[in-house]
Design an enzyme around this catalytic site. Structure first.
Site, PDB file in Angstrom:
ATOM      1  N   TRP A 173       0.828  -1.209   0.000  1.00 56.71           N
ATOM      2  CA  TRP A 173       0.000   0.000   0.000  1.00 56.71           C
ATOM      3  C   TRP A 173       0.852   1.245   0.000  1.00 56.71           C
ATOM      4  CZ3 TRP A 173      -4.233  -1.332  -1.894  1.00 56.71           C
ATOM      5  CH2 TRP A 173      -4.863  -2.516  -1.528  1.00 56.71           C
ATOM      6  N   ASP A 231      -0.950   6.697   6.556  1.00 52.75           N
ATOM      7  CA  ASP A 231      -2.045   5.787   6.223  1.00 52.75           C
ATOM      8  C   ASP A 231      -2.173   4.802   7.389  1.00 52.75           C
ATOM      9  OD1 ASP A 231      -3.725   3.806   5.297  1.00 52.75           O
ATOM     10  OD2 ASP A 231      -2.608   3.388   3.455  1.00 52.75           O
ATOM     11  N   LYS A 233     -11.512  -1.963   8.155  1.00 60.29           N
ATOM     12  CA  LYS A 233     -10.650  -2.778   9.015  1.00 60.29           C
ATOM     13  C   LYS A 233     -11.018  -2.575  10.494  1.00 60.29           C
ATOM     14  CE  LYS A 233      -7.950  -3.194   5.118  1.00 60.29           C
ATOM     15  NZ  LYS A 233      -7.184  -2.482   4.116  1.00 60.29           N
TER      16      LYS A 233
HETATM   17  C1  LIG Z   1      -6.821  -1.945   2.940  1.00 65.49           C
HETATM   18  C2  LIG Z   1      -5.799  -0.890   2.823  1.00 65.49           C
HETATM   19  C3  LIG Z   1      -5.858   0.079   1.804  1.00 65.49           C
HETATM   20  C4  LIG Z   1      -6.791  -0.026   0.613  1.00 65.49           C
HETATM   21  O1  LIG Z   1      -7.975   0.474   0.741  1.00 65.49           O
HETATM   22  P1  LIG Z   1      -9.055   0.481  -0.464  1.00 65.49           P
HETATM   23  O2  LIG Z   1     -10.222   1.037   0.255  1.00 65.49           O
HETATM   24  O3  LIG Z   1      -9.248  -0.917  -0.938  1.00 65.49           O
HETATM   25  O4  LIG Z   1      -8.509   1.392  -1.517  1.00 65.49           O
HETATM   26  C5  LIG Z   1      -4.937   1.105   1.845  1.00 65.49           C
HETATM   27  N1  LIG Z   1      -3.972   1.149   2.791  1.00 65.49           N
HETATM   28  C6  LIG Z   1      -3.857   0.194   3.742  1.00 65.49           C
HETATM   29  C7  LIG Z   1      -2.779   0.285   4.753  1.00 65.49           C
HETATM   30  C8  LIG Z   1      -4.776  -0.842   3.782  1.00 65.49           C
HETATM   31  O5  LIG Z   1      -4.661  -1.783   4.724  1.00 65.49           O
END
Ligand SMILES: *Cc1c(COP(=O)(O)O)cnc(C)c1O
Length: 359
Positions: free
Chosen positions: A102, A170, A194
């Site tokens: 990511w 993030d 999550k």
């Molecule tokens: C799941 C995740 C994403 C992706 O998110 P989407 O909503 O599928 O674009 C981005 N960053 C991290 C750290 C993630 O765990």
């Protein structure tokens, strides 16, 4: 139908009471005489949901009114675009710590908008450890972006790093899973699916100083400032996803982040200890201090055991343990809502598997 023991990486397990409330609201929301799916986004019901959820985020993070809390659409990937669009001009440089898939994608998206630079990476080792945080960050950078928990590879930066330029993180897969000094960030964001509820809403928290420094003129939907000016109701928000997030925020507050962290530590320790002990499995993260409490990645020592173990778990009502195709064979996600008893069950199943002949 019997509920499964769910270790999915996202969309992930939610607490039973959250599911119950979310489901009640579909038939009748409060005393509105409407379903949550029917309430208007510019009415008193949604105003209250919007207000309470944004307030709770600040409270849980220990932040004051210097920060703007926004509910966004478009998941993590839209944030990968909006961060550079808003905070890096074509002439600017921004630094990226590339610690996993990511993080790499966030960097890649940013290269479209200005001079995005990789400050540190562990890519050469297939991200099986965290990169070393750089000590000589140039003051010229518009910001530094990193990922606190690498969902796919199972590494996590638990401490907030030092940074002399705006720090953007993030936190999609570990927000509210442990105590953190949120005031050290100029911005952080997290997808809801999550630790925060249902897919469809993404949380973005931005310091007002950074917001002032928006670098481009953008169409309103892509401008954080425009969203902030409209109190996060620029257009029709994902009402149901925000409501589910509110339920999760209330649940998080009732438990307390300190207690959640304690339980998460216990859950992770239980599983890591078993994985170190059990002769059938092998952990994929090389440095102990880099191990994630949220996503635990491992393989079987022998390839032939891979399918056997998966079937073994499926038969025992356990789901969501298949690893991401980029990393190891297995990944068990232990987000806040995953119960300790479920981890105990998995450990028991692993022990049973060890005692089983493989041919
Ligand atoms: C799941 C995740 C994403 C992706 O998110 P989407 O909503 O599928 O674009 C981005 N960053 C991290 C750290 C993630 O765990």
């Amino acid at each position: 139908m019997r509920r499964k023991v769910n270790f999915n990486a996202g969309p992930a397990a939610l607490p039973h009471e959250v599911l119950e409330h979310a489901s009640d609201a579909v038939l009748a929301y409060d005393n509105s005489g409407l379903s949550i799916l029917e309430i208007p986004h510019r009415g008193k019901e949604y105003d209250a949901i919007n207000e309470e959820s944004r307030q709770l985020v600040k409270e849980l993070c220990g932040l004051d009114d210097d920060y703007e809390v926004l509910w966004m659409h478009g998941g993590g990937r839209l944030q990968f675009c909006m961060v550079p669009m808003n905070f890096m001009s074509q002439q600017d440089s921004a630094g990226y710590i590339v610690s996993g898939h990511w993080a790499e994608e966030a960097f890649e998206y940013a290269t479209h908008y200005g001079n995005a630079q990789i400050l540190a990476t562990s890519r050469e080792d297939n991200y099986n450890h965290l990169p070393i945080w750089p000590t000589n960050i140039s003051k010229e950078l518009a910001y530094v972006h990193y990922t606190s928990n690498n969902t796919i590879y199972g590494t996590q930066m638990k401490e907030t790093p030092e940074c002399n330029v705006p720090l953007i993180c993030d936190m999609s897969s570990d927000i509210f899973s442990l105590e953190r000094d949120y005031s050290k960030y100029s911005m952080f964001y997290a997808v809801a699916q999550k630790n925060l509820g249902a897919a469809g809403a993404t949380l973005a928290v931005i310091h007002k100083d950074l917001l002032q420094h928006s670098r481009r003129t953008l169409p309103p939907m892509l401008s954080y400032r425009a969203h902030a000016e409209k109190d996060s109701v620029l257009n029709t928000p994902p009402i149901y996803a925000v409501y589910t997030a509110l339920l999760m925020l209330r649940w998080t507050k009732a438990k307390g982040i300190q207690a959640i962290e304690k339980e998460n530590t216990e859950k992770a320790k239980l599983l890591y200890n078993e994985l170190e002990r059990n002769s059938k499995f092998k952990l994929t993260v090389t440095r102990k201090q880099d191990r994630s409490m949220m996503n635990i990645c491992f393989t079987t020592k022998y390839k032939r055991d891979e399918k056997l173990f998966l079937d073994f778990c499926t038969k025992r009502n356990i789901t969501g343990i298949t690893g991401h195709r980029l990393a190891g064979a297995f990944r068990v996600s232990l987000y806040n809502a995953v119960q300790l008893s479920h981890v105990k069950k998995l450990v028991q199943v692993m022990q049973e598997f060890e005692g089983k002949p493989t041919v």
